[in-house]
Design an enzyme around this catalytic site. Structure first.
Site, PDB file in Angstrom:
ATOM      1  N   HIS A   1       0.783  -1.245   0.000  1.00 37.22           N
ATOM      2  CA  HIS A   1       0.000   0.000   0.000  1.00 37.22           C
ATOM      3  C   HIS A   1       0.809   1.288   0.000  1.00 37.22           C
ATOM      4  CE1 HIS A   1      -3.182  -2.792   0.914  1.00 37.22           C
ATOM      5  NE2 HIS A   1      -2.767  -2.993   2.148  1.00 37.22           N
TER       6      HIS A   1
ATOM      7  N   ASP B   1       4.270  -8.137   0.948  1.00 40.78           N
ATOM      8  CA  ASP B   1       4.762  -9.009   2.012  1.00 40.78           C
ATOM      9  C   ASP B   1       3.769 -10.109   2.374  1.00 40.78           C
ATOM     10  OD1 ASP B   1       2.975  -7.204   3.144  1.00 40.78           O
ATOM     11  OD2 ASP B   1       4.327  -6.545   4.735  1.00 40.78           O
TER      12      ASP B   1
END
Length: 497
Positions: free
Chosen positions: A80, A241
Site C-alpha cells: 500500500h 509481504d
C-alpha cells in the site's frame, strides 16, 4: 552451488534471507533497522533511500562467497505504500505507508464519486480502505501539489526496490491488489477507479505495466557490483509481504489459513477463484502465486506489545516471561489496541484504550497480556468474517515476529480453537520471496513444476513449535473475547468510520 535470496522491506527493518534449495537450508540472514516518521495527523512515512541503504547494509553482512553464489533474488515489500517518481526516476517525496491514516477522508470521497462502497466493490472487488494507496493520491494533490504535478510513475515499495535493482518500472497483480485501483476479477487496472481518484487527470500513464508470474529481469551491472553479486543474477517479480508470506508458509492451495504477527496482523487463505465479499469484510486480493488471496489485515499487532513494553521500560523478552505470571483475561483488563487507527474493524480515527482497570489488576504483567490478547482478539474479529462466509480451516500456519513467542502461539490456538503450526523458516515473507525467485529461474529454464508444488515441498513446519488448543482455556477465552466485543461496540460511537 546456486543460492536464492529474498529481500523483505518491512516497516521496522529490511531483512535478507539466502536459501540453498539443494540442502533445504537457510545459509545466511541479515537485517537493518528502519526509522518511521510519524505525525499527529496519522501520517506514517519513510524515505525510500532508507530502504536502499538497508539493502546495501544487509548484503554487506554476507560473506563474499555466499554473495557470489546467488543466482536469483525476489523482493517482498510492505503493501500500500505510495512511492512517487518523476520522469527521471527520482523519488519526489517521503513514502506514505500502509499504516498512514492521514488520508482516511479521501477514501470516502473516492467511493462517493463511484456511487458508494458497494458500487466500488462491484467495480473492482474491494472498498477503498484507509491505508490503501488510492487515497494517498488525492491527499498528495492537496498537500503536496508540486509533487503531484511532477508525478510520472506510481510505484509500491517492492516495485521501487525492483526498479532500483533492474532500472525497470513494473508491478504484479498481488501487490497491485492493495492499491485500490486494480480490478481483482480481471487482473487489470480499473479506469473507473482511476477516474474517481482524479477526474481531471488521466493517471493511466503513471501506472507501471503488470507483468506475469515467472518473469525475471537482469540486475543492473553497477548495482550488482555495489552489492557484491554476479552480473548474471535474475530478479523475480516479487510481491507484497502478505503475498510472499503466503508462498513462504505454503498457503498456495485451498484450505490453508496463514496468520502473520508483525507490526500489522494478517490472516490470508489461498483461493483458485476471486473471493469477493459484497460488504467488504475482507480484502479480495490476488495472490503472487497464480490465484487469489482473501486477506484480513489489522493495523496493530506487535505494535501493541512493543508499545506496552516500552511504556513500562522492559523488553519483549521480559514481557514474554511476565505472561506466565498472569491468567487469560489479564485480571479483567481489555486493550483495544488501535494505536495506529484500525482497518479491521474499520475505525481509521480510533486510538487505543485500556479498559477495566482497578488498583489490583493495573500491573505491568497484566498490561502486557492485555496487549497480546487485544491484538489476538482483533484478528479473531476478522476471522469471524471468514467463518460467517463458510470458509473452514483445519489449522493456522503462524509466521512473523510474534510467532517466536511460545505464549502467543498458545494464545492463538486457544482463542481460535485451532491447532497452530509454525514453519521452519520464521521469516515467511523473505523466505517466500526466495522461493519465488527459485521457481522463476527454474520456470525460465523450462521446468514445468507448479509454484504451489515447489512451495509446499520447501515450506516445512517445525513440529517442536506446533501447539494445540487447551480445552479449558478455549472456554475462558470465549468469555473474554465476548467482553472485547462489548467494549468495541461501546467505543465505535466515539470514532465513526
Amino acid at each position: 552451488m546456486s543460492l536464492y535470496a529474498g529481500i523483505d522491506a518491512g516497516t521496522q527493518s529490511i531483512k535478507l534471507l539466502v536459501y540453498d534449495a539443494e540442502s533445504g537450508q537457510v545459509v545466511a540472514t541479515a537485517s537493518a533497522p528502519l526509522e518511521l516518521i510519524s505525525g499527529e495527523d496519522g501520517s506514517r512515512e519513510q524515505l525510500a533511500s532508507w530502504w536502499i541503504e538497508g539493502v546495501h547494509a544487509c548484503f554487506a553482512q554476507l560473506d563474499a562467497p555466499i554473495r557470489a553464489s546467488i543466482a536469483a533474488v525476489g523482493v517482498s515489500g510492505q503493501q500500500h505504500g505510495f512511492v512517487p517518481l518523476d520522469r527521471d526516476g527520482q523519488v519526489l517525496a517521503p513514502v506514505k505507508l500502509w499504516c498512514d491514516t492521514s488520508s482516511a477522508r479521501e477514501c470516502g470521497r473516492i467511493m462517493q464519486a463511484l456511487g458508494g462502497e458497494r458500487r466500488c466493490i462491484e467495480i473492482a472487488g474491494n472498498p477503498i480502505l484507509p491505508g490503501y494507496t488510492a487515497s494517498k493520491l488525492p491527499w498528495t494533490r492537496q498537500h503536496r501539489p508540486e509533487v503531484y504535478r511532477e508525478l510520472a510513475t506510481i510505484l509500491l515499495p517492492h516495485d521501487y526496490l525492483n526498479f532500483y535493482l533492474t532500472g525497470e518500472r513494473f508491478t504484479e497483480v498481488g501487490d497491485a491488489s492493495g492499491t485500490g485501483w486494480l480490478d481483482v476479477r480481471t487482473r487489470q487496472w480499473s479506469k473507473e477507479l482511476l477516474a474517481a481518484i482524479d477526474p481531471d487527470r488521466d493517471l493511466s500513464p503513471c501506472l507501471p505495466p503488470l507483468v506475469e508470474l515467472g518473469t525475471t529481469f537482469a540486475i543492473l551491472p553497477a548495482i550488482a557490483d555495489a552489492l557484491g553479486l554476479p552480473h548474471s543474477v535474475r530478479i523475480a517479480v516479487g510481491g507484497g509481504d502478505n503475498m510472499m508470506a503466503a508462498i513462504g508458509t505454503g498457503c498456495v492451495v485451498p484450505g490453508r489459513l496463514s496468520m502473520s504477527l508483525g507490526t500489522s496482523g494478517t490472516l490470508f487463505a489461498y483461493a483458485d477463484h476471486p473471493v469477493v465479499d459484497a460488504n467488504g469484510a475482507w480484502a479480495a486480493f490476488c495472490s503472487s502465486s497464480g490465484g487469489w488471496l482473501p486477506l484480513i489485515c489489522t493495523m496493530n499487532c506487535t505494535v501493541a506489545t512493543e508499545t506496552i513494553a516500552r511504556l513500562f521500560g522492559f523488553g519483549v523478552a521480559q514481557g514474554e516471561a511476565m505472561i506466565g505470571e498472569t491468567s487469560p483475561g489479564a485480571g479483567g483488563l481489555t486493550l483495544l489496541p488501535f494505536f495506529n487507527g484500525e482497518r479491521t474493524p474499520n475505525l481509521p480515527d480510533a486510538r487505543a484504550a485500556m479498559l477495566g482497570m482497578d488498583p489490583l489488576n493495573a500491573t505491568p504483567a497484566n498490561f502486557y497480556r492485555a496487549a497480546m490478547e487485544g491484538a489476538t482478539y482483533t484478528l479473531r474479529y476478522g476471522y469471524d468474517a471468514f467463518a460467517a462466509a463458510g470458509l473452514g480451516f483445519e489449522a493456522i500456519v503462524l509466521t512473523g515476529g510474534g510467532a517466536k513467542s511460545a505464549a502467543w502461539r498458545q494464545m492463538i490456538a486457544d482463542v481460535f480453537d485451532l491447532p497452530v503450526e509454525v514453519p521452519r523458516q520464521s521469516e515467511g515473507a523473505a523466505f517466500g520471496a526466495a522461493l519465488q525467485a527459485l521457481w522463476s529461474q527454474q520456470h525460465g529454464s523450462g521446468d514445468s513444476t507448479p509454484l504451489s508444488e515447489l512451495a509446499l515441498r520447501h515450506a516445512a513446519v517445525d513440529p517442536t513449535l506446533s501447539t494445540r488448543p487447551d480445552p479449558a482455556r478455549v472456554g475462558e477465552y470465549r468469555t473474554h473475547y465476548a467482553r472485547f466485543l462489548q467494549y468495541l461496540d461501546a467505543v465505535r460511537t466515539l470514532y465513526p468510520a
